[in-house]
Write a protein that holds these residues in place. Sequence first.
Motif, short mmCIF file in Angstrom:
data_model
loop_
_atom_site.label_atom_id
_atom_site.label_comp_id
_atom_site.label_asym_id
_atom_site.label_seq_id
_atom_site.Cartn_x
_atom_site.Cartn_y
_atom_site.Cartn_z
N GLY A 88 1.22 -1.27 0.26
CA GLY A 88 0.13 -0.12 -0.05
C GLY A 88 0.59 1.15 0.07
N ASN A 89 1.75 1.09 0.88
CA ASN A 89 3.10 2.23 1.07
C ASN A 89 3.47 2.23 -0.44
OD1 ASN A 89 4.31 4.30 2.64
ND2 ASN A 89 6.07 3.21 2.31
N THR A 90 4.42 1.70 -1.21
CA THR A 90 4.07 1.76 -2.52
C THR A 90 3.00 1.91 -3.98
OG1 THR A 90 5.96 -0.20 -1.92
CG2 THR A 90 5.53 0.33 -4.50
N LEU A 91 1.89 2.23 -3.33
CA LEU A 91 0.78 2.31 -4.72
C LEU A 91 1.22 3.06 -3.82
CD1 LEU A 91 -1.12 -0.03 -4.18
CD2 LEU A 91 -0.55 -0.61 -5.89
N THR A 92 0.92 4.22 -3.00
CA THR A 92 0.64 5.74 -3.18
C THR A 92 1.67 6.80 -3.23
OG1 THR A 92 0.83 5.54 -0.80
CG2 THR A 92 -1.41 4.99 -1.44
N ARG A 93 2.67 5.91 -2.28
CA ARG A 93 3.87 6.56 -2.69
C ARG A 93 4.22 8.39 -4.24
NH1 ARG A 93 8.55 3.14 -2.71
NH2 ARG A 93 7.95 3.26 -0.89
N GLN A 94 3.98 7.36 -5.26
CA GLN A 94 3.63 8.36 -6.04
C GLN A 94 2.43 9.29 -6.52
OE1 GLN A 94 2.20 6.90 -10.16
NE2 GLN A 94 4.59 7.29 -11.24
N LEU A 95 2.04 9.00 -5.80
CA LEU A 95 0.73 9.83 -5.62
C LEU A 95 1.36 11.24 -5.01
CD1 LEU A 95 -2.33 8.04 -5.30
CD2 LEU A 95 -1.61 8.43 -7.73
N LEU A 96 1.71 10.96 -3.40
CA LEU A 96 2.11 11.95 -2.90
C LEU A 96 3.20 12.53 -3.17
CD1 LEU A 96 0.23 9.70 -0.77
CD2 LEU A 96 2.46 10.29 1.09
N ASP A 97 4.09 12.10 -4.14
CA ASP A 97 5.39 12.77 -5.15
C ASP A 97 4.70 13.78 -5.37
OD1 ASP A 97 7.17 11.14 -2.99
OD2 ASP A 97 7.20 9.94 -4.69
N ARG A 136 -5.90 9.82 -11.70
CA ARG A 136 -6.48 10.84 -13.17
C ARG A 136 -7.16 12.33 -12.52
NH1 ARG A 136 -10.41 6.29 -13.39
NH2 ARG A 136 -12.30 7.21 -12.28
N GLN A 137 -6.96 12.04 -11.54
CA GLN A 137 -7.66 13.96 -11.08
C GLN A 137 -6.37 14.85 -11.49
OE1 GLN A 137 -10.48 14.92 -10.67
NE2 GLN A 137 -9.23 16.96 -11.11
N LEU A 138 -5.10 13.55 -11.06
CA LEU A 138 -3.59 14.38 -11.34
C LEU A 138 -3.07 14.91 -12.17
CD1 LEU A 138 -2.30 12.38 -7.69
CD2 LEU A 138 -2.43 15.09 -7.60
N THR A 139 -3.75 13.43 -13.10
CA THR A 139 -3.04 13.96 -14.24
C THR A 139 -3.97 15.20 -15.02
OG1 THR A 139 -2.38 11.36 -14.65
CG2 THR A 139 -3.10 12.76 -16.31
N GLY A 140 -4.86 15.67 -14.94
CA GLY A 140 -5.55 16.91 -14.92
C GLY A 140 -4.75 18.02 -14.94
N ILE A 141 -4.89 18.13 -13.91
CA ILE A 141 -3.95 19.49 -12.74
C ILE A 141 -2.41 19.72 -13.67
CG2 ILE A 141 -2.76 20.95 -11.27
CD1 ILE A 141 -4.99 19.22 -9.78
N GLU A 142 -1.73 18.60 -13.84
CA GLU A 142 -0.63 18.09 -14.58
C GLU A 142 -0.16 18.86 -16.01
OE1 GLU A 142 1.03 14.42 -11.70
OE2 GLU A 142 0.53 14.09 -13.46
N ASN A 143 -1.54 18.52 -16.90
CA ASN A 143 -1.93 19.06 -18.03
C ASN A 143 -2.07 20.12 -17.97
OD1 ASN A 143 -1.20 15.68 -19.32
ND2 ASN A 143 -3.14 15.23 -19.62
N ARG A 144 -2.68 20.78 -17.04
CA ARG A 144 -3.85 22.01 -17.44
C ARG A 144 -1.87 22.67 -16.91
NH1 ARG A 144 -7.01 23.90 -12.13
NH2 ARG A 144 -7.88 21.67 -13.19
N ALA A 166 1.45 15.42 -5.30
CA ALA A 166 0.81 15.88 -5.27
C ALA A 166 1.72 17.37 -4.88
CB ALA A 166 -0.47 15.06 -4.02
N ARG A 167 2.81 16.50 -4.00
CA ARG A 167 3.81 17.66 -3.65
C ARG A 167 4.82 18.49 -4.07
NH1 ARG A 167 6.44 13.71 -0.96
NH2 ARG A 167 5.31 13.47 0.86
N LYS A 168 4.50 17.66 -5.25
CA LYS A 168 5.47 18.33 -6.80
C LYS A 168 4.49 19.33 -7.38
CE LYS A 168 7.64 17.88 -10.96
NZ LYS A 168 8.41 16.96 -12.19
N LEU A 169 3.41 19.07 -7.78
CA LEU A 169 2.29 19.93 -7.87
C LEU A 169 1.92 21.64 -6.99
CD1 LEU A 169 -0.67 17.77 -9.50
CD2 LEU A 169 0.36 20.01 -10.68
N LEU A 170 1.80 20.86 -5.96
CA LEU A 170 1.67 22.23 -4.82
C LEU A 170 2.87 23.51 -4.69
CD1 LEU A 170 0.02 20.23 -1.62
CD2 LEU A 170 -0.81 21.72 -3.18
N ASP A 171 4.73 22.49 -4.79
CA ASP A 171 5.05 23.14 -5.12
C ASP A 171 5.52 24.18 -6.15
OD1 ASP A 171 8.11 24.24 -3.49
OD2 ASP A 171 8.55 22.40 -5.00
#
Length: 316
Positions: free
Chosen positions: A114-123, A196-204, A125-130
């Motif tokens: 579970g930690n491996t599955l979510t690590r990329q999502l957290l990374d 999918r939501q993260l991908t959308g914001i990254e594409n924006r 999200a953190r990158k988009l915030l920054d």
Amino acid sequence: MTTPTMMTTNRAALVAATPLSQHLFLAQGLAYGDTQGKFSTKEADALYQNIATIAHKFTMMKSNDLSDESQLRALVQNAFTLTSLGLEHGSQGNLDKAVRLLLRNRTVKFFQIGNTLTRQLLDRARKLLDKGRILPHVRGAPPGTSEIRIYNAAEQDFLEAILEYRTTIREAQVTIREGFPAQPLFRLADTEIVNRQLTGIENRLRYVKALPLEHILKLTPPLSSIANPIEYITLGLMVNLTLHRRIDFQLNVHTYADFNAMAYEDGKILPPFRQRLLDWIAAYLAEAKQPEAVQQYAVTYWDECLKPESPKPMIL
């Protein structure tokens, strides 16, 4: 003064007092195994103890304030969430298989998955915030220009929730207008929606960075004072393309009214105007050598901005 032993005891008690949400696949797997008579009393006790041990160790690693009970409780829930996601992934959502896996494997293995599955999502999200912003050091930006975020307030809440293994959405959206109260990532389906939501914001972000930023950063009033600046510049570009056939982002109530009078009829966008604008942004991004996914997202984003019922940023 609280001693380390007392802190450990209190934390263990808090873990024991925190129930598994019945929305978690882990809780459903445990309940299913119990009702099917798959677990002996000893096996059931061992499973619950192992889960509690994982949560206890997770709080020890992550907590920066052992006296903050609300933080500790959230960390316990996060440990439950990660273990649940790992079990669901390993069993492919099959409860019979989940029970077999629980009996044959160390519980910590599911936490690690579970930690491996979510690590990329957290990374992400953190990158988009920054990094999810237009910075004022773009060539041609006036002195003192403020940075411009490419996500709105509801999307910031969403990104911050991910860092706590939570989500504020129930389905992916072109733009998050209003989120729900944050809740844990109960199932793998929740992580897929987040992805999918993260991908959308990254594409924006890529869409915006492909535009002539030196013109955007010179706008008055400065975009940093506008609640949703990306929709604002998108509308400005649409208006100027329609009225003046030029790339410009300056927008005011008068030009926006002229655009509405020309492009809309009976509250609906006229098909020729809609298609012309969508074709333009697709061609522009293709010329800028943006990936197909960015082109497709931008077209969808423009289409949403063109809908009469879509909330519009304040136009000065």
